[in-house]
Every structure is written in structure tokens, then in C-alpha cells.
Scaffold this motif. Sequence first.
Motif, mmCIF file in Angstrom:
data_model
loop_
_atom_site.group_PDB
_atom_site.id
_atom_site.type_symbol
_atom_site.label_atom_id
_atom_site.label_comp_id
_atom_site.label_asym_id
_atom_site.label_seq_id
_atom_site.Cartn_x
_atom_site.Cartn_y
_atom_site.Cartn_z
ATOM 1 N N ASP A 5 -31.968 20.229 -81.262
ATOM 2 C CA ASP A 5 -31.168 20.241 -82.485
ATOM 3 C C ASP A 5 -30.060 21.281 -82.401
ATOM 4 O O ASP A 5 -28.937 21.063 -82.885
ATOM 5 N N THR A 6 -30.361 22.417 -81.792
ATOM 6 C CA THR A 6 -29.340 23.457 -81.625
ATOM 7 C C THR A 6 -28.184 22.952 -80.786
ATOM 8 O O THR A 6 -27.005 23.177 -81.099
ATOM 9 N N LEU A 7 -28.526 22.267 -79.684
ATOM 10 C CA LEU A 7 -27.465 21.708 -78.831
ATOM 11 C C LEU A 7 -26.675 20.628 -79.553
ATOM 12 O O LEU A 7 -25.450 20.493 -79.352
ATOM 13 N N ALA A 8 -27.335 19.842 -80.388
ATOM 14 C CA ALA A 8 -26.640 18.755 -81.093
ATOM 15 C C ALA A 8 -25.718 19.298 -82.175
ATOM 16 O O ALA A 8 -24.647 18.733 -82.428
ATOM 17 N N LEU A 9 -26.136 20.400 -82.833
ATOM 18 C CA LEU A 9 -25.325 20.946 -83.918
ATOM 19 C C LEU A 9 -24.113 21.718 -83.412
ATOM 20 O O LEU A 9 -23.089 21.769 -84.089
ATOM 21 N N ASN A 10 -24.227 22.321 -82.271
ATOM 22 C CA ASN A 10 -23.126 23.140 -81.752
ATOM 23 C C ASN A 10 -22.785 22.657 -80.341
ATOM 24 O O ASN A 10 -23.528 22.930 -79.385
ATOM 25 N N GLU A 11 -21.653 21.941 -80.236
ATOM 26 C CA GLU A 11 -21.277 21.386 -78.936
ATOM 27 C C GLU A 11 -20.730 22.442 -77.992
ATOM 28 O O GLU A 11 -20.542 22.177 -76.804
ATOM 29 N N ASP A 12 -20.465 23.663 -78.511
ATOM 30 C CA ASP A 12 -20.002 24.742 -77.632
ATOM 31 C C ASP A 12 -21.149 25.302 -76.796
ATOM 32 O O ASP A 12 -20.913 25.977 -75.792
ATOM 33 N N ILE A 13 -22.407 25.060 -77.208
ATOM 34 C CA ILE A 13 -23.581 25.501 -76.439
ATOM 35 C C ILE A 13 -24.053 24.311 -75.602
ATOM 36 O O ILE A 13 -24.482 23.294 -76.143
ATOM 37 N N THR A 14 -23.923 24.432 -74.318
ATOM 38 C CA THR A 14 -24.261 23.312 -73.436
ATOM 39 C C THR A 14 -25.675 23.412 -72.858
ATOM 40 O O THR A 14 -26.214 22.412 -72.371
ATOM 41 N N ARG A 15 -26.258 24.595 -72.915
ATOM 42 C CA ARG A 15 -27.576 24.770 -72.268
ATOM 43 C C ARG A 15 -28.273 25.982 -72.877
ATOM 44 O O ARG A 15 -27.617 26.967 -73.226
ATOM 45 N N VAL A 16 -29.576 25.876 -73.003
ATOM 46 C CA VAL A 16 -30.361 26.988 -73.548
ATOM 47 C C VAL A 16 -31.578 27.208 -72.651
ATOM 48 O O VAL A 16 -32.240 26.256 -72.246
ATOM 49 N N ILE A 94 -13.217 23.699 -77.634
ATOM 50 C CA ILE A 94 -12.139 24.560 -78.144
ATOM 51 C C ILE A 94 -10.808 24.165 -77.522
ATOM 52 O O ILE A 94 -9.774 24.067 -78.210
ATOM 53 N N TYR A 95 -10.842 23.939 -76.196
ATOM 54 C CA TYR A 95 -9.608 23.522 -75.524
ATOM 55 C C TYR A 95 -9.123 22.167 -76.051
ATOM 56 O O TYR A 95 -7.915 21.930 -76.194
ATOM 57 N N LYS A 96 -10.083 21.274 -76.366
ATOM 58 C CA LYS A 96 -9.688 19.988 -76.942
ATOM 59 C C LYS A 96 -9.035 20.185 -78.307
ATOM 60 O O LYS A 96 -8.036 19.538 -78.634
ATOM 61 N N ASP A 97 -9.644 21.101 -79.105
ATOM 62 C CA ASP A 97 -9.056 21.389 -80.418
ATOM 63 C C ASP A 97 -7.650 21.971 -80.267
ATOM 64 O O ASP A 97 -6.733 21.643 -81.045
ATOM 65 N N ARG A 100 -5.373 19.195 -79.309
ATOM 66 C CA ARG A 100 -5.070 18.383 -80.494
ATOM 67 C C ARG A 100 -4.112 19.108 -81.437
ATOM 68 O O ARG A 100 -3.201 18.502 -82.012
ATOM 69 N N ALA A 101 -4.302 20.415 -81.574
ATOM 70 C CA ALA A 101 -3.411 21.188 -82.442
ATOM 71 C C ALA A 101 -1.988 21.193 -81.890
ATOM 72 O O ALA A 101 -1.005 21.032 -82.629
ATOM 73 N N ILE A 102 -1.885 21.379 -80.547
ATOM 74 C CA ILE A 102 -0.552 21.369 -79.923
ATOM 75 C C ILE A 102 0.103 20.003 -80.085
ATOM 76 O O ILE A 102 1.301 19.891 -80.399
ATOM 77 N N LEU A 103 -0.708 18.941 -79.875
ATOM 78 C CA LEU A 103 -0.172 17.589 -80.043
ATOM 79 C C LEU A 103 0.264 17.347 -81.483
ATOM 80 O O LEU A 103 1.331 16.760 -81.731
#
Length: 277
Positions: A5-16, A94-97, A100-103
Motif C-alpha cells: 500500500d505504501t508503494l501504491a500510494l507514493n510512486e516516488d518510493i520504488t522499493r522498501v 518528479i521529472y515527468k511533472d 509536463r510543467a515545461i510543456l
Amino acid sequence: EQLADTLALNEDITRVQIISVEGAILVDTVALDRQGGQAVSKIEDPKILQAVSANQSTQLAEKNGDISEIIVPYSDDLGARPFSIRYFISYESIYKDIDRAILTIGLLALLVLVLTLVAMTVLVHLSILNPLGKIVAAAREISQGNLQKKIELATRDELAGLATSLNQMTAVLRKNIEDLKQVDRLKDEFVYLASHNLRTPLTVIKGYLAVLQDNKSLDSAGKANLERVVDGTRQLETVTESLVNIVSLEKGKEPLLKSPVDLPELVREAGDTLGAK
């Protein structure tokens, strides 16, 4: 399940990982789906081992300065620290955001540029091209003889001043033309009156010349001089009639009649008339 659930809620965390104080990996989310359960392994990296045994959270950064791992110690209700939780951080979202912001910013800038160009085009058309078109059209009509044309502009700029100057020039030109027409009418009246007033004395002169031509007492020289006077009177009568015809031709009352002229004979007659004494 909590780790998933932690990984699903926060996509910035890829592994625990859950790591014991001794450095043993108790749980790794990478191997949660593997059959046979979680295999216990040992951490050998001294930096990780030091962070696991520390009493506070530790952040590990990459060479570019981005934080790649966070190790958080876990304490139970009795104050014991059985393990620590190791989070692996990813900046892909974050880089995708950022992309998207630059675009979005680029599209907004492009939209603003397009709207600005459209607004400038409309403004130039309304404030310059449209009034200038009216001035050009009015000038064309004036050049074709429509001196009653008046330019009316709602603007208060240099084009409005140009339109006012053109209207004033048209008014002056119209007045000058009316003055010339008045002068032309006066000229026609003068020529018409002069030609008609010349007819009466010419008639009298022709009558006396007819009497002199019947006089038998004149010698040859007197008859020759009398004949020249008769020719001059005839020419003056022709000029008088020509003046009347000119007025009629200018007013379009009579058509212009053309006939061939013997120029040598005309020159000879003028020489005989003007050169004889």
C-alpha cells in the motif's frame, strides 16, 4: 500488504526494505511476489550498516545530489529498535511533472503569443489598415472627379489629420473649379456679346463698301485698295461668326465641322493683306 500500500500510494518510493539492526534484510518488496517466501540476506555495505544502527533518519544521496535512499529507524513501545526501514527514492515522477510543467508553460506561452499576434493584427487593421483603405478609396473617387466625397474617420491620430487635410484640399479644389467655371461663363458671355455687337457695324461697313464698289469714278489703285478693305471686312465677319461658333461648340450646341485648307494660298493671302500699303 502495508508495504504494498505504501508503494501504491507514493510512486516516488520504488522499493522498501526492512533491515534488522545486525544488517539482515528481513523483508524486501522486490521479492514479495517470489515463490518460496523472502530469502534472508545480509547487508555488507558499511554505509548502510552505519545508517541502520543510527538513532535518527539517514539520507543517502547520489553523485548529482539527488537523495536516492532514506533509512528510518523503527522503535517499538518499549523503546527497543528491532529494525530499520529503508526507502528507495525515484525522481522519475518528479521529472515527468517538471516536463509536463515545461510543456504547459510552453503551450501557454505559444497561446499567449498567438493571441497577441491576433490582437495586434486586429488592432493594426482597425487603427491603420481600415482607415488607410478609406483614405485610398476616397482619393481614388476624388481623382475620378467626385469632389463631393468626404472622408470620415473615428480615429484621432495622424491618419485622421491626413483625412482632414484631404477634405480641406478637396473643398479648396471644388471652390477653384467653381470659380473657373464662373470665369468660363463670363468669357462665353463676353465673346457672345462682342461677336453680336460686331455684326451691326460690319453690316454698315459692308453697305458702304457696296456703294463704293458701284462708284465708277474710282481709279485702278482706289479699286485695288477698296478690294482689300472688302477682303478685310469679309475676314472680320468670318472671325465674328467663328467666335459665335466657338461658344456654341464649347456648350455642345453645334458639331465641329472640319474642312481642308490650302495653307500656301492662306499664307499668300495674309501676305497680300498685311504687306500691301
